[in-house]
Design a protein around this motif. Sequence first.
Motif, mmCIF file in Angstrom:
data_model
loop_
_atom_site.group_PDB
_atom_site.id
_atom_site.type_symbol
_atom_site.label_atom_id
_atom_site.label_comp_id
_atom_site.label_asym_id
_atom_site.label_seq_id
_atom_site.Cartn_x
_atom_site.Cartn_y
_atom_site.Cartn_z
ATOM 1 N N ALA A 1 0.815 -1.212 0.000
ATOM 2 C CA ALA A 1 0.000 0.000 0.000
ATOM 3 C C ALA A 1 0.851 1.266 0.000
ATOM 4 C CB ALA A 1 -0.930 0.003 1.209
ATOM 5 N N ARG A 2 2.132 1.126 0.306
ATOM 6 C CA ARG A 2 3.014 2.282 0.302
ATOM 7 C C ARG A 2 3.265 2.743 -1.134
ATOM 8 N NH1 ARG A 2 6.912 2.646 5.108
ATOM 9 N NH2 ARG A 2 7.878 4.125 3.682
ATOM 10 N N GLU A 3 3.274 4.046 -1.357
ATOM 11 C CA GLU A 3 3.477 4.578 -2.699
ATOM 12 C C GLU A 3 4.886 4.327 -3.211
ATOM 13 O OE1 GLU A 3 2.463 8.690 -2.756
ATOM 14 O OE2 GLU A 3 0.302 8.309 -2.897
ATOM 15 N N ASP A 4 5.846 4.149 -2.302
ATOM 16 C CA ASP A 4 7.229 3.959 -2.726
ATOM 17 C C ASP A 4 7.616 2.490 -2.844
ATOM 18 O OD1 ASP A 4 7.010 3.516 -0.022
ATOM 19 O OD2 ASP A 4 8.286 5.204 0.566
ATOM 20 N N VAL A 5 6.655 1.586 -2.780
ATOM 21 C CA VAL A 5 6.890 0.154 -2.941
ATOM 22 C C VAL A 5 6.105 -0.324 -4.154
ATOM 23 C CG1 VAL A 5 6.514 -2.123 -1.902
ATOM 24 C CG2 VAL A 5 7.351 -0.228 -0.494
ATOM 25 N N GLN A 6 6.724 -1.172 -4.979
ATOM 26 C CA GLN A 6 6.080 -1.625 -6.205
ATOM 27 C C GLN A 6 6.019 -3.151 -6.271
ATOM 28 O OE1 GLN A 6 4.540 0.208 -8.239
ATOM 29 N NE2 GLN A 6 5.248 2.226 -7.605
ATOM 30 N N PRO A 7 4.878 -3.702 -6.728
ATOM 31 C CA PRO A 7 4.779 -5.154 -6.877
ATOM 32 C C PRO A 7 5.689 -5.657 -7.989
ATOM 33 C CG PRO A 7 2.871 -4.097 -7.854
ATOM 34 C CD PRO A 7 3.648 -3.013 -7.163
ATOM 35 N N ASP B 1 5.078 -13.676 -2.734
ATOM 36 C CA ASP B 1 4.926 -12.276 -3.129
ATOM 37 C C ASP B 1 6.305 -11.645 -3.300
ATOM 38 O OD1 ASP B 1 1.991 -11.703 -3.068
ATOM 39 O OD2 ASP B 1 2.207 -12.452 -1.025
ATOM 40 N N GLU B 2 6.419 -10.777 -4.302
ATOM 41 C CA GLU B 2 7.677 -10.068 -4.547
ATOM 42 C C GLU B 2 7.391 -8.579 -4.648
ATOM 43 O OE1 GLU B 2 10.346 -11.522 -7.550
ATOM 44 O OE2 GLU B 2 9.549 -13.559 -7.416
ATOM 45 N N VAL B 3 8.312 -7.779 -4.111
ATOM 46 C CA VAL B 3 8.160 -6.332 -4.156
ATOM 47 C C VAL B 3 9.519 -5.681 -4.377
ATOM 48 C CG1 VAL B 3 6.124 -6.256 -2.653
ATOM 49 C CG2 VAL B 3 8.408 -6.125 -1.641
ATOM 50 N N TYR B 4 9.483 -4.476 -4.939
ATOM 51 C CA TYR B 4 10.657 -3.611 -4.999
ATOM 52 C C TYR B 4 10.503 -2.533 -3.932
ATOM 53 C CZ TYR B 4 13.205 -5.181 -9.129
ATOM 54 O OH TYR B 4 13.989 -5.898 -10.008
ATOM 55 N N VAL B 5 11.560 -2.345 -3.163
ATOM 56 C CA VAL B 5 11.557 -1.348 -2.094
ATOM 57 C C VAL B 5 12.813 -0.499 -2.217
ATOM 58 C CG1 VAL B 5 11.485 -0.976 0.404
ATOM 59 C CG2 VAL B 5 10.332 -2.971 -0.586
ATOM 60 N N PRO B 6 12.702 0.840 -2.173
ATOM 61 C CA PRO B 6 13.912 1.676 -2.185
ATOM 62 C C PRO B 6 14.788 1.405 -0.975
ATOM 63 C CG PRO B 6 11.951 2.992 -2.652
ATOM 64 C CD PRO B 6 11.475 1.650 -2.175
ATOM 65 N N ASP B 7 16.089 1.498 -1.183
ATOM 66 C CA ASP B 7 17.050 1.229 -0.118
ATOM 67 C C ASP B 7 16.795 2.113 1.098
ATOM 68 O OD1 ASP B 7 19.181 0.059 1.123
ATOM 69 O OD2 ASP B 7 20.713 1.143 0.033
ATOM 70 N N PRO C 1 5.297 2.038 -12.078
ATOM 71 C CA PRO C 1 5.476 0.601 -11.844
ATOM 72 C C PRO C 1 6.855 0.131 -12.277
ATOM 73 C CG PRO C 1 4.143 0.959 -13.797
ATOM 74 C CD PRO C 1 4.326 2.302 -13.160
ATOM 75 N N VAL C 2 7.214 -1.051 -11.823
ATOM 76 C CA VAL C 2 8.464 -1.695 -12.232
ATOM 77 C C VAL C 2 8.426 -1.924 -13.734
ATOM 78 C CG1 VAL C 2 9.834 -3.803 -11.987
ATOM 79 C CG2 VAL C 2 8.747 -2.768 -9.978
ATOM 80 N N SER C 3 9.535 -1.696 -14.406
ATOM 81 C CA SER C 3 9.568 -1.836 -15.864
ATOM 82 C C SER C 3 9.441 -3.295 -16.290
ATOM 83 C CB SER C 3 10.871 -1.260 -16.421
ATOM 84 O OG SER C 3 11.980 -2.059 -16.034
#
Length: 238
Positions: A130-136, A157-163, A202-204
């Motif tokens: 639900a966080r705007e800075d996290v992408q599925p 489940d997989e997500v991208y999260v900024p460092d 979104p993730v490319s």
Amino acid sequence: MVIAMEIGVSEAAERLGVGPSRVRQLLHAGDLEGRRVGRSWLVSAEDVARLQGRRRHPGRPLGPLRAWGALDLLDGGAAPWLSYAARSQVRSHLSRLSDADADRWRSMLRGRSRVLRIVAHPAAVPRLLAREDVQPAGAEEAARRGFDLVAFEGRVDEVYVPDKVWPAARSALALKEARPDESNNLLVRIPQRVWPFAEHAPVSDAALAADLLEAAEPRAISAGERQLSALLQEWQRR
């Protein structure tokens, strides 16, 4: 009790062409699946076979910034975090790339992200997403995008999260890294040195395809390879 799909550390080392200590390192790092039985390890024979099939091509991999630059260019971006000279070098590399298989893509792009196997409460995953800075991310997101990929069992489940976001998110949601002998229900990808996606974008497709190459499921690897090959051919025609 030892099951048919598990082998000892010595046999795993022999199959992989490394020493037993290296196998234990892979187990502790979560790069190889296994479980403890007393003071010994049983290693997933299927995961050993997966690593056996990953040949590393000669030459150094691209650094994180250039690896993300290559993926961004393939997806139609401009890799703005690269200098003009670095961007030109990546373009030249892509223009010469042909007949790249999954192993070559993997070798070229490895090291672009830190990948964490996470144990999360089921309610924590949607809160994280639900966080705007996290992408599925992951196979489910790739299938939703129209990749040539059929859903398969056993996914997490997989997500991208900024460092810079990860420490606070981990603490707030009580997320913990899985032990080598523990199953995880979340895979967190943290891009190194750059957040390579536009703000709230979104993730490319190129990144999703590259991630599929690291799956244990052959169908996912094939789908990622096909997608990257199609993106490369389209980029080279432009």
